[in-house]
Design a protein around this motif. Structure first.
Motif, PDB file in Angstrom:
ATOM      1  N   VAL A   1      35.451   6.290 -16.957  1.00  0.00           N
ATOM      2  CA  VAL A   1      35.504   6.010 -18.391  1.00  0.00           C
ATOM      3  C   VAL A   1      36.140   4.656 -18.687  1.00  0.00           C
ATOM      4  O   VAL A   1      36.002   4.138 -19.790  1.00  0.00           O
ATOM      5  CB  VAL A   1      36.262   7.115 -19.164  1.00  0.00           C
ATOM      6  N   ASP A   2      36.826   4.079 -17.701  1.00  0.00           N
ATOM      7  CA  ASP A   2      37.468   2.790 -17.946  1.00  0.00           C
ATOM      8  C   ASP A   2      37.719   2.073 -16.615  1.00  0.00           C
ATOM      9  O   ASP A   2      37.445   2.607 -15.528  1.00  0.00           O
ATOM     10  CB  ASP A   2      38.780   2.953 -18.730  1.00  0.00           C
ATOM     11  N   GLU A   3      38.268   0.879 -16.718  1.00  0.00           N
ATOM     12  CA  GLU A   3      38.514   0.059 -15.537  1.00  0.00           C
ATOM     13  C   GLU A   3      39.522   0.695 -14.596  1.00  0.00           C
ATOM     14  O   GLU A   3      39.405   0.593 -13.368  1.00  0.00           O
ATOM     15  CB  GLU A   3      38.992  -1.332 -15.967  1.00  0.00           C
ATOM     16  N   ALA A   4      40.516   1.391 -15.156  1.00  0.00           N
ATOM     17  CA  ALA A   4      41.546   2.002 -14.318  1.00  0.00           C
ATOM     18  C   ALA A   4      40.946   3.071 -13.405  1.00  0.00           C
ATOM     19  O   ALA A   4      41.284   3.147 -12.219  1.00  0.00           O
ATOM     20  CB  ALA A   4      42.640   2.607 -15.206  1.00  0.00           C
ATOM     21  N   GLU A   5      40.068   3.900 -13.945  1.00  0.00           N
ATOM     22  CA  GLU A   5      39.430   4.916 -13.106  1.00  0.00           C
ATOM     23  C   GLU A   5      38.553   4.282 -12.040  1.00  0.00           C
ATOM     24  O   GLU A   5      38.507   4.745 -10.901  1.00  0.00           O
ATOM     25  CB  GLU A   5      38.605   5.867 -13.967  1.00  0.00           C
ATOM     26  N   ALA A   6      37.849   3.217 -12.413  1.00  0.00           N
ATOM     27  CA  ALA A   6      37.006   2.535 -11.448  1.00  0.00           C
ATOM     28  C   ALA A   6      37.842   1.930 -10.322  1.00  0.00           C
ATOM     29  O   ALA A   6      37.483   2.016  -9.142  1.00  0.00           O
ATOM     30  CB  ALA A   6      36.189   1.454 -12.145  1.00  0.00           C
ATOM     31  N   ALA A   7      38.967   1.322 -10.673  1.00  0.00           N
ATOM     32  CA  ALA A   7      39.838   0.720  -9.662  1.00  0.00           C
ATOM     33  C   ALA A   7      40.387   1.784  -8.718  1.00  0.00           C
ATOM     34  O   ALA A   7      40.522   1.555  -7.510  1.00  0.00           O
ATOM     35  CB  ALA A   7      40.977  -0.029 -10.349  1.00  0.00           C
ATOM     36  N   GLU A   8      40.688   2.959  -9.247  1.00  0.00           N
ATOM     37  CA  GLU A   8      41.167   4.054  -8.405  1.00  0.00           C
ATOM     38  C   GLU A   8      40.098   4.471  -7.394  1.00  0.00           C
ATOM     39  O   GLU A   8      40.394   4.728  -6.217  1.00  0.00           O
ATOM     40  CB  GLU A   8      41.554   5.247  -9.284  1.00  0.00           C
ATOM     41  N   PHE A   9      38.842   4.534  -7.843  1.00  0.00           N
ATOM     42  CA  PHE A   9      37.750   4.881  -6.936  1.00  0.00           C
ATOM     43  C   PHE A   9      37.618   3.826  -5.842  1.00  0.00           C
ATOM     44  O   PHE A   9      37.408   4.160  -4.669  1.00  0.00           O
ATOM     45  CB  PHE A   9      36.443   5.006  -7.717  1.00  0.00           C
ATOM     46  N   LEU A  10      37.730   2.560  -6.202  1.00  0.00           N
ATOM     47  CA  LEU A  10      37.612   1.487  -5.217  1.00  0.00           C
ATOM     48  C   LEU A  10      38.677   1.625  -4.129  1.00  0.00           C
ATOM     49  O   LEU A  10      38.400   1.389  -2.945  1.00  0.00           O
ATOM     50  CB  LEU A  10      37.736   0.123  -5.899  1.00  0.00           C
ATOM     51  N   ARG A  11      39.868   2.031  -4.509  1.00  0.00           N
ATOM     52  CA  ARG A  11      40.950   2.135  -3.523  1.00  0.00           C
ATOM     53  C   ARG A  11      40.674   3.225  -2.489  1.00  0.00           C
ATOM     54  O   ARG A  11      41.170   3.141  -1.353  1.00  0.00           O
ATOM     55  CB  ARG A  11      42.277   2.414  -4.236  1.00  0.00           C
ATOM     56  N   GLY A  12      39.880   4.224  -2.864  1.00  0.00           N
ATOM     57  CA  GLY A  12      39.635   5.328  -1.946  1.00  0.00           C
ATOM     58  C   GLY A  12      38.257   5.340  -1.328  1.00  0.00           C
ATOM     59  O   GLY A  12      37.849   6.350  -0.734  1.00  0.00           O
ATOM     60  N   SER A  13      37.525   4.242  -1.434  1.00  0.00           N
ATOM     61  CA  SER A  13      36.162   4.204  -0.907  1.00  0.00           C
ATOM     62  C   SER A  13      35.910   2.873  -0.218  1.00  0.00           C
ATOM     63  O   SER A  13      36.778   1.994  -0.196  1.00  0.00           O
ATOM     64  CB  SER A  13      35.140   4.440  -2.034  1.00  0.00           C
ATOM     65  N   THR A  14      34.716   2.731   0.323  1.00  0.00           N
ATOM     66  CA  THR A  14      34.374   1.545   1.107  1.00  0.00           C
ATOM     67  C   THR A  14      33.435   0.649   0.320  1.00  0.00           C
ATOM     68  O   THR A  14      32.391   1.100  -0.154  1.00  0.00           O
ATOM     69  CB  THR A  14      33.704   1.959   2.427  1.00  0.00           C
ATOM     70  N   GLY A  15      33.783  -0.643   0.191  1.00  0.00           N
ATOM     71  CA  GLY A  15      32.958  -1.592  -0.527  1.00  0.00           C
ATOM     72  C   GLY A  15      31.968  -2.299   0.375  1.00  0.00           C
ATOM     73  O   GLY A  15      31.960  -2.079   1.593  1.00  0.00           O
ATOM     74  N   PRO A  16      31.156  -3.166  -0.238  1.00  0.00           N
ATOM     75  CA  PRO A  16      31.067  -3.483  -1.669  1.00  0.00           C
ATOM     76  C   PRO A  16      30.643  -2.264  -2.498  1.00  0.00           C
ATOM     77  O   PRO A  16      30.299  -1.227  -1.948  1.00  0.00           O
ATOM     78  CB  PRO A  16      30.004  -4.584  -1.735  1.00  0.00           C
ATOM     79  N   TRP A  17      30.632  -2.454  -3.844  1.00  0.00           N
ATOM     80  CA  TRP A  17      30.315  -1.369  -4.745  1.00  0.00           C
ATOM     81  C   TRP A  17      29.299  -1.824  -5.794  1.00  0.00           C
ATOM     82  O   TRP A  17      29.162  -3.013  -6.068  1.00  0.00           O
ATOM     83  CB  TRP A  17      31.569  -0.882  -5.478  1.00  0.00           C
ATOM     84  N   ILE A  18      28.628  -0.837  -6.361  1.00  0.00           N
ATOM     85  CA  ILE A  18      27.696  -1.063  -7.455  1.00  0.00           C
ATOM     86  C   ILE A  18      28.294  -0.481  -8.727  1.00  0.00           C
ATOM     87  O   ILE A  18      28.762   0.667  -8.730  1.00  0.00           O
ATOM     88  CB  ILE A  18      26.327  -0.396  -7.196  1.00  0.00           C
ATOM     89  N   VAL A  19      28.272  -1.250  -9.796  1.00  0.00           N
ATOM     90  CA  VAL A  19      28.661  -0.754 -11.116  1.00  0.00           C
ATOM     91  C   VAL A  19      27.379  -0.672 -11.947  1.00  0.00           C
ATOM     92  O   VAL A  19      26.612  -1.637 -12.006  1.00  0.00           O
ATOM     93  CB  VAL A  19      29.675  -1.694 -11.801  1.00  0.00           C
ATOM     94  N   LYS A  20      27.118   0.503 -12.560  1.00  0.00           N
ATOM     95  CA  LYS A  20      25.861   0.656 -13.302  1.00  0.00           C
ATOM     96  C   LYS A  20      25.996   1.724 -14.377  1.00  0.00           C
ATOM     97  O   LYS A  20      26.905   2.566 -14.332  1.00  0.00           O
ATOM     98  CB  LYS A  20      24.721   1.014 -12.348  1.00  0.00           C
ATOM     99  N   PRO A  21      25.075   1.711 -15.352  1.00  0.00           N
ATOM    100  CA  PRO A  21      25.107   2.738 -16.390  1.00  0.00           C
ATOM    101  C   PRO A  21      24.771   4.111 -15.810  1.00  0.00           C
ATOM    102  O   PRO A  21      24.106   4.223 -14.779  1.00  0.00           O
ATOM    103  CB  PRO A  21      24.023   2.295 -17.383  1.00  0.00           C
ATOM    104  N   ARG A  22      25.209   5.140 -16.506  1.00  0.00           N
ATOM    105  CA  ARG A  22      24.888   6.497 -16.068  1.00  0.00           C
ATOM    106  C   ARG A  22      23.423   6.840 -16.335  1.00  0.00           C
ATOM    107  O   ARG A  22      22.826   7.631 -15.622  1.00  0.00           O
ATOM    108  CB  ARG A  22      25.792   7.492 -16.800  1.00  0.00           C
ATOM    109  N   ASP A  23      22.865   6.240 -17.377  1.00  0.00           N
ATOM    110  CA  ASP A  23      21.497   6.573 -17.781  1.00  0.00           C
ATOM    111  C   ASP A  23      20.859   5.335 -18.397  1.00  0.00           C
ATOM    112  O   ASP A  23      21.075   5.043 -19.574  1.00  0.00           O
ATOM    113  CB  ASP A  23      21.521   7.718 -18.798  1.00  0.00           C
ATOM    114  N   ALA A  24      20.118   4.578 -17.588  1.00  0.00           N
ATOM    115  CA  ALA A  24      19.433   3.374 -18.082  1.00  0.00           C
ATOM    116  C   ALA A  24      18.264   3.099 -17.160  1.00  0.00           C
ATOM    117  O   ALA A  24      17.976   3.871 -16.246  1.00  0.00           O
ATOM    118  CB  ALA A  24      20.377   2.183 -18.161  1.00  0.00           C
ATOM    119  N   MET A  25      17.570   1.980 -17.381  1.00  0.00           N
ATOM    120  CA  MET A  25      16.410   1.647 -16.562  1.00  0.00           C
ATOM    121  C   MET A  25      16.252   0.136 -16.514  1.00  0.00           C
ATOM    122  O   MET A  25      16.912  -0.594 -17.250  1.00  0.00           O
ATOM    123  CB  MET A  25      15.154   2.299 -17.137  1.00  0.00           C
TER     124      MET A  25
END
Length: 420
Positions: free
Chosen positions: A145-169
């Motif tokens: 929902v925000d940058e803080a949650e995204a940063a937390e995910f990055l700390r516990g996973s392996t990059g690089p990463w993709i940032v994208k909408p939940r529902d788009a095309m």
């Protein structure tokens, strides 16, 4: 003298978008319906109906119904049925109307995908969760929902990463980052302020699988090789169909895609499933319950002579007899998108010659002299496309590139604002 049988009626929920691809698909879909003696009734948002008068004229009847408003299409269809109008089949051509079509088919008691299955597929993180739970290889993903949650995910996973909408095309809002410092810019690219996804980047060549359901079973028509721009963005700039793959690899791709579609609960209509061939094996990407975009429907019609994509769907939905042999590619096709540098276009040379080449299946110049080329961030930023047919994938690839390269744009770079 016996009465003439009442013609069967097809309901096309959500019509098409007012773009060349959508208009072409609508024309073919309506032509193939009318060739089978079907009457057609098309619904869409009022503004889009007004912007697509040719589609409205070709359809037997049109009604302004907003497919994006939950439940509105199903309620409209129930009211029409209660008033005596009969529908025999329901279908949606465009991505954003798939849920509405599923709900409408359920409301009318007609063949269709379960609405819940379509919602799951269209919600990218829910689709990944379902596939991972069934044992398919999937990248780690988190709804944020925000940058803080995204940063937390990055700390516990392996990059690089993709940032994208939940529902788009159309690659809208999709970008790659290599660390937390890239999050602010990536989030700024997202459309709207809805929750977004962050997932691990998958390294490997990209493909998609094109097909349709017949008798409830998925039938693969072809595997498409994709070419994309270099990260951080992921706009597709080329397709080759069928992809040149060793038979065992292609068969494994088809096996996994068919199994995934069964797990997800899809059983009607077309499908377009994206995937990567990673160093660790096949990784399934996004799953779509409709035919692929980017003129793949035109390419399929060339590589499988006589193929009527929409007609096959109608025959299946209505239980009409059909050829039991699965359609098989015997030729090849390729698409190449034009991607000149951003700026004001002052001249375009070579377009007429390229577009009129005898092996061109379709050509469209989206940005001509006086138009502006935007930085390549989404599919809508591409300046044009050339689709060609050939005997082999390699010939198609080379010809598409040669013709695209022969189109020369003169562009004045966009001026930056003067400092205050």
């Amino acid at each position: 003298m016996p009465a003439e049988p009442t013609p069967r009626k097809l309901l096309l929920v959500g019509g098409v978008r007012a773009v060349p691809l959508g208009l072409d698909m609508a024309r073919l879909a309506l032509d193939q319906a009318h060739a089978r003696g079907l009457r057609t009734h098309l619904t869409n948002q009022e503004a889009v109906l007004a912007a697509t008068p040719g589609v409205a004229e070709q359809a037997g009847a049109v009604s302004a119904v907003d497919f994006a408003n939950p439940g509105e299409s199903a309620a409209w269809a129930r009211d029409r049925a209660a008033a005596g109008e009969r529908f025999d089949a329901v279908l949606a051509l465009q991505e954003m109307a798939q849920v509405a079509a599923a709900e409408t088919a359920e409301a009318l008691g007609l063949p269709g995908n379960p609405a819940e299955a379509v919602r799951r597929v269209r919600t990218k993180d829910a689709c990944r969760t379902a596939l991972a739970a069934a044992g398919f290889r999937q990248p780690a993903v988190r709804l944020c929902v925000d940058e803080a949650e995204a940063a937390e995910f990055l700390r516990g996973s392996t990059g690089p990463w993709i940032v994208k909408p939940r529902d788009a095309m159309g690659s809208t809002g999709v970008s790659r980052i290599t660390g937390p410092d890239g999050l602010p810019a990536a989030i700024a690219l997202l459309p709207g302020r809805n929750p977004f996804l962050v997932e691990e980047f998958v390294q490997g060549a990209e493909y998609s699988v094109e097909g349709l359901f017949l008798g409830g079973e998925p039938v693969v028509l072809a595997v498409t090789e994709k070419e994309k721009v270099e990260p951080p963005f992921f706009v597709e700039v080329g397709h080759i169909l069928p992809a040149e793959l060793p038979d065992p690899q292609r068969e494994e791709i088809e096996r996994q895609v068919k199994a995934a579609l069964a797990v997800l609960g899809l059983r009607v209509g077309g499908f377009h499933v994206e995937l990567w061939l990673s160093p660790d094996g096949i990784v399934l990407g996004e799953v779509h319950g409709r035919f692929g975009g980017d003129w793949i429907h035109r390419m399929l019609a060339h590589v499988v002579p006589g193929l009527e994509l929409f007609g096959l769907l109608y025959d299946d939905l209505l239980g009409l007899p059909r050829d039991e042999a699965a359609p098989t590619p015997v030729r090849a096709a390729a698409a190449r998108y034009l991607t000149p540098p951003p700026g004001l276009v002052t001249a375009v040379e070579g377009w007429t010659e390229a577009a009129n080449h005898p092996d061109v299946l379709y050509a469209d110049l989206a940005v001509g002299p006086g138009g502006t080329v935007r930085p390549l961030r989404t599919s809508g930023d591409r300046a044009g496309v050339i689709v060609v047919g050939a005997d082999t994938p390699d010939q198609a690839r080379k010809l598409a590139r040669e013709l695209a390269d022969s189109v020369r744009f003169t562009v004045e770079p966009a001026r930056t604002a003067e400092p205050a």
